[in-house]
Design an enzyme around this catalytic site. Structure first.
Site, PDB file in Angstrom:
ATOM      1  N   SER A 147       0.843  -1.193   0.000  1.00 34.85           N
ATOM      2  CA  SER A 147       0.000   0.000   0.000  1.00 34.85           C
ATOM      3  C   SER A 147       0.877   1.241   0.000  1.00 34.85           C
ATOM      4  CB  SER A 147      -0.895   0.012   1.248  1.00 34.85           C
ATOM      5  OG  SER A 147      -1.471   1.288   1.471  1.00 34.85           O
ATOM      6  N   TYR A 160      -2.600  -1.604   9.976  1.00 33.38           N
ATOM      7  CA  TYR A 160      -2.607  -1.824   8.525  1.00 33.38           C
ATOM      8  C   TYR A 160      -1.276  -1.395   7.914  1.00 33.38           C
ATOM      9  CZ  TYR A 160      -4.105  -1.492   3.646  1.00 33.38           C
ATOM     10  OH  TYR A 160      -4.216  -1.639   2.281  1.00 33.38           O
TER      11      TYR A 160
END
Length: 265
Positions: A147, A160
């Site tokens: 990400s 995350y």
């Protein structure tokens, strides 16, 4: 669906985890479009089957498999099944992921365990299973989805972000270890992408608050030099290039199909 076209993946066999929706579904479709036979794996067997059926309807080759990426033995069995069914394994794409948003001081052990189990351990299990067979065979390409958050922290996204940073570091280490065996390992790090996962914070009892989701998306777009958020196919196209011969000397790299959102400017 892709910008390139052609049959650059003819004869290849690819496994895509998280293929039931979002980036995973788009990746499976794009790889099939390139000529690969694609094993669509997802925790939801129904969603995996839907992706495979769309590929079959378009004239591609696909199989659907139910998979919990947090179960090491199940992941290895999928790799073995894929290799035995198609006679080879050329590409493995770890897309499956989840998100839990919470301030660091409020982060629960359960949420931390869940995020790391899917986003990191699940990726490790898939990469291990693929690497074993590729090293023993004629090589291949592993792509792990991280990400844009690996380049900059965001509030409420510590778990995350940490899981995706771990994906990045692990991938480079694996690239070092298996490169001599003609196995390449790379990372795709997308930014905000229009998927069910990014809609989740605005969903209640199955209904999406369209106005709130659109406002959040517009905010992301304003901070992106290209002034839009990503579509799943943007990442899928990057994956297709990375598993193709065009990227045959590319390993240990992170490709960022995110419109420049983390670029200093």
């Amino acid at each position: 669906m892709t910008a390139g076209g052609g049959r650059d993946l003819d004869g290849r066999v690819a496994v895509v985890t998280g293929a039931g929706s979002g980036i995973g579904a788009a990746t499976a479709a794009v790889l099939a479009e390139g000529g690969a036979a694609v094993v669509c794996a997802d925790r939801s067997g129904e969603d995996a089957a839907a992706t495979a059926n769309r590929i079959l309807s378009a004239g591609g080759v696909a199989e659907a498999r139910t998979l919990d990426v947090t179960r090491c033995d199940d992941v290895d069995e999928l790799a073995e099944w894929s290799s035995a069914t198609f006679g080879r394994l050329d590409a493995w794409v770890n897309v499956a992921g989840i998100m839990r948003a919470a301030k660091v001081v409020d982060l629960t052990e359960a949420d931390l365990d869940a995020v790391m189990a899917v986003n990191f351990k699940g990726m490790v299990f898939g990469a291990q299973a693929a690497a074993r067979r590729m090293v023993a065979g004629s090589g291949g390409a592993i792509v792990n989805v991280a990400s844009a958050i690996i380049d900059g922290p965001q509030p409420r996204m510590a778990a995350y972000g940490a899981s995706k940073a771990a994906v990045s570091h692990f991938s480079r280490t694996l690239a070092l270890e298996v490169g001599r065996h003609r196995v390449r390992v790379n990372v795709v790090a997308p930014g905000w992408t229009r998927t069910a996962m990014t809609e989740a914070p605005f969903t209640n009892d199955g209904d999406v608050d369209e106005a709130a989701a659109a406002e959040a998306e517009a905010t992301q777009a304003r901070f992106t030099p290209m002034r839009r958020v990503a579509e799943p196919v943007d990442s899928a196209n990057a994956v297709r290039w990375l598993v193709s011969d065009a990227a045959g000397f590319v390993t240990g790299q992170t490709i960022r199909p995110h419109g420049g959102i983390t670029m200093p400017w």
